[in-house]
Write a protein that holds these residues in place. Structure first.
Motif, mmCIF file in Angstrom:
data_model
loop_
_atom_site.group_PDB
_atom_site.id
_atom_site.type_symbol
_atom_site.label_atom_id
_atom_site.label_comp_id
_atom_site.label_asym_id
_atom_site.label_seq_id
_atom_site.Cartn_x
_atom_site.Cartn_y
_atom_site.Cartn_z
ATOM 1 N N LEU A 18 0.832 -1.203 0.000
ATOM 2 C CA LEU A 18 0.000 0.000 0.000
ATOM 3 C C LEU A 18 0.867 1.254 0.000
ATOM 4 O O LEU A 18 0.618 2.204 -0.753
ATOM 5 C CB LEU A 18 -0.918 -0.006 1.222
ATOM 6 N N ALA A 19 1.896 1.266 0.849
ATOM 7 C CA ALA A 19 2.793 2.417 0.929
ATOM 8 C C ALA A 19 3.531 2.630 -0.386
ATOM 9 O O ALA A 19 3.729 3.774 -0.823
ATOM 10 C CB ALA A 19 3.787 2.229 2.065
ATOM 11 N N ALA A 20 3.940 1.541 -1.037
ATOM 12 C CA ALA A 20 4.661 1.653 -2.309
ATOM 13 C C ALA A 20 3.751 2.191 -3.409
ATOM 14 O O ALA A 20 4.164 3.019 -4.231
ATOM 15 C CB ALA A 20 5.224 0.290 -2.709
ATOM 16 N N GLN A 21 2.515 1.732 -3.431
ATOM 17 C CA GLN A 21 1.565 2.222 -4.426
ATOM 18 C C GLN A 21 1.290 3.706 -4.234
ATOM 19 O O GLN A 21 1.214 4.470 -5.201
ATOM 20 C CB GLN A 21 0.267 1.416 -4.337
ATOM 21 N N MET A 22 1.139 4.111 -2.984
ATOM 22 C CA MET A 22 0.920 5.530 -2.712
ATOM 23 C C MET A 22 2.133 6.350 -3.118
ATOM 24 O O MET A 22 2.003 7.455 -3.665
ATOM 25 C CB MET A 22 0.618 5.749 -1.233
ATOM 26 N N ALA A 23 3.333 5.836 -2.865
ATOM 27 C CA ALA A 23 4.559 6.552 -3.223
ATOM 28 C C ALA A 23 4.612 6.827 -4.720
ATOM 29 O O ALA A 23 5.031 7.918 -5.144
ATOM 30 C CB ALA A 23 5.781 5.753 -2.786
ATOM 31 N N ARG A 24 4.188 5.861 -5.528
ATOM 32 C CA ARG A 24 4.185 6.068 -6.975
ATOM 33 C C ARG A 24 3.242 7.204 -7.361
ATOM 34 O O ARG A 24 3.550 8.014 -8.246
ATOM 35 C CB ARG A 24 3.794 4.777 -7.690
ATOM 36 N N GLN A 25 2.089 7.263 -6.696
ATOM 37 C CA GLN A 25 1.156 8.349 -6.971
ATOM 38 C C GLN A 25 1.722 9.699 -6.551
ATOM 39 O O GLN A 25 1.582 10.693 -7.272
ATOM 40 C CB GLN A 25 -0.161 8.089 -6.240
ATOM 41 N N ILE A 26 2.365 9.721 -5.384
ATOM 42 C CA ILE A 26 2.966 10.961 -4.885
ATOM 43 C C ILE A 26 4.024 11.463 -5.863
ATOM 44 O O ILE A 26 4.064 12.651 -6.216
ATOM 45 C CB ILE A 26 3.598 10.735 -3.494
ATOM 46 N N LEU A 27 4.882 10.575 -6.315
ATOM 47 C CA LEU A 27 5.956 10.951 -7.232
ATOM 48 C C LEU A 27 5.411 11.428 -8.572
ATOM 49 O O LEU A 27 5.942 12.367 -9.176
ATOM 50 C CB LEU A 27 6.899 9.769 -7.441
ATOM 51 N N GLN A 28 4.361 10.790 -9.043
ATOM 52 C CA GLN A 28 3.775 11.190 -10.328
ATOM 53 C C GLN A 28 3.243 12.615 -10.256
ATOM 54 O O GLN A 28 3.489 13.433 -11.153
ATOM 55 C CB GLN A 28 2.659 10.230 -10.716
ATOM 56 N N VAL A 29 2.511 12.916 -9.184
ATOM 57 C CA VAL A 29 1.980 14.272 -9.027
ATOM 58 C C VAL A 29 3.119 15.277 -8.899
ATOM 59 O O VAL A 29 3.102 16.349 -9.534
ATOM 60 C CB VAL A 29 1.056 14.349 -7.796
ATOM 61 N N TRP A 30 4.099 14.964 -8.073
ATOM 62 C CA TRP A 30 5.229 15.867 -7.845
ATOM 63 C C TRP A 30 5.959 16.186 -9.152
ATOM 64 O O TRP A 30 6.269 17.341 -9.445
ATOM 65 C CB TRP A 30 6.171 15.230 -6.835
ATOM 66 N N ARG A 31 6.217 15.170 -9.950
ATOM 67 C CA ARG A 31 6.984 15.359 -11.175
ATOM 68 C C ARG A 31 6.182 16.021 -12.286
ATOM 69 O O ARG A 31 6.743 16.760 -13.108
ATOM 70 C CB ARG A 31 7.530 14.008 -11.642
ATOM 71 N N GLU A 32 4.881 15.763 -12.318
ATOM 72 C CA GLU A 32 4.071 16.293 -13.407
ATOM 73 C C GLU A 32 3.555 17.707 -13.143
ATOM 74 O O GLU A 32 3.402 18.498 -14.079
ATOM 75 C CB GLU A 32 2.881 15.365 -13.678
ATOM 76 N N LEU A 33 3.284 18.038 -11.888
ATOM 77 C CA LEU A 33 2.668 19.318 -11.584
ATOM 78 C C LEU A 33 3.608 20.362 -11.014
ATOM 79 O O LEU A 33 3.335 21.558 -11.093
ATOM 80 C CB LEU A 33 1.491 19.122 -10.627
ATOM 81 N N MET A 34 4.698 19.911 -10.388
ATOM 82 C CA MET A 34 5.600 20.868 -9.755
ATOM 83 C C MET A 34 6.510 21.521 -10.790
ATOM 84 O O MET A 34 7.166 20.829 -11.573
ATOM 85 C CB MET A 34 6.449 20.167 -8.694
ATOM 86 N N ASN A 35 6.542 22.833 -10.804
ATOM 87 C CA ASN A 35 7.409 23.586 -11.711
ATOM 88 C C ASN A 35 8.591 24.124 -10.912
ATOM 89 O O ASN A 35 8.426 25.068 -10.126
ATOM 90 C CB ASN A 35 6.636 24.731 -12.355
ATOM 91 N N PRO A 36 9.785 23.562 -11.082
ATOM 92 C CA PRO A 36 10.928 24.018 -10.282
ATOM 93 C C PRO A 36 11.324 25.465 -10.542
ATOM 94 O O PRO A 36 12.030 26.059 -9.725
ATOM 95 C CB PRO A 36 12.047 23.060 -10.692
#
Length: 259
Positions: A18-36
């Protein structure tokens, strides 16, 4: 008893998945939406997308723990007396927001100030954010176990279940084996077995007899603790065990985690 130990390991693996699946979702949002290049401007939308992911995972963790607790009860032969698992602890919105803020934009800016490239800063923040959000998500199930064990008159205590590659701290706590409610823990630095940390894979598992088995690597860890801390107490015992674990002990326990 072996069946109960197997149940405990399955529960830990399901929570880890469960934690690993959530981590993938967290990373996807971070990489796709965050503008450095526009951290402050892009962060509110990123945080809004991340919050329900963590909240949903926390609820799932709690649901899994409630079901597992009752399964453990039945497997132990405890009569069904109408007991309902307790918890989970509610996750305050401001706590979740603060955790995301600190591990997201704040961590990114710290990395930039330390001379990291934007990509390195993004990666550093991602690691921190995954660890923090996994902690908050798994706290749902962990709080169910902790509160239920405390409230259940039929529960005698719990065991800390680790994977095959715990850190020194978690290995030390797991080395106690089954921890009973009536156990005398004064002077034992391993007494608080319910403490966890970011990126922690451990779970608590309920005990219903005074003759519970050691789970996983805990029995060997118990022997190792006694050997490495002989003649020492308190902080000196902790330091001795940690030194041994980090120099020689940890390598002996690393093995593929069977599914």
């Amino acid at each position: 008893m072996a069946g109960l130990a197997e149940q405990a390991q399955r529960f830990r693996r399901v929570q880890a998945l469960l934690a690993a699946q959530m981590a993938r979702q967290i990373l996807q949002v971070w990489r796709e939406l965050m503008n450095p290049a526009k951290v402050d401007a892009s962060w509110p939308a990123v945080r809004s997308a991340l919050m329900p992911i963590v909240q949903q995972a926390r609820e799932q963790s709690a649901t899994l723990a409630r079901a597992a607790y009752m399964d453990a009860r039945r497997s132990a032969g405890v009569p069904d007396g109408g007991f309902d698992p307790h918890g989970p602890l509610q996750l305050a919105i401001d706590r979740l927001e603060a955790s995301l803020d600190v591990t997201g934009p704040v961590e990114f800016k710290k990395a930039i100030a330390a001379g990291k490239t934007p990509q390195q800063a993004m990666d550093a923040a991602a690691v921190r954010m995954v660890g923090s959000t996994q902690y908050l998500a798994l706290e749902g199930g962990r709080s169910v176990m902790k509160q239920s064990i405390a409230a259940d008159e039929m529960a005698t205590g719990w065991s800390r279940v680790t994977d095959n590659d715990p850190c020194a701290w978690c290995a030390m706590l797991a080395s106690r084996g089954p921890v009973y409610k009536s156990a005398q823990t004064a002077g034992d630095p391993r007494q608080d077995g319910n403490r966890y940390h970011d990126h922690c894979a451990c779970q608590a598992w309920p005990a219903f007899t005074m003759n519970e088995p050691f789970i996983g690597i805990a029995e060997k860890l118990y022997d190792d603790w006694l050997r490495e801390t002989r003649g020492r107490g308190g902080r000196h015992a902790v330091n001795a065990f940690r030194s041994w674990w980090e120099s020689d002990g940890r390598a002996a326990y690393r093995a593929p985690d069977r599914t």
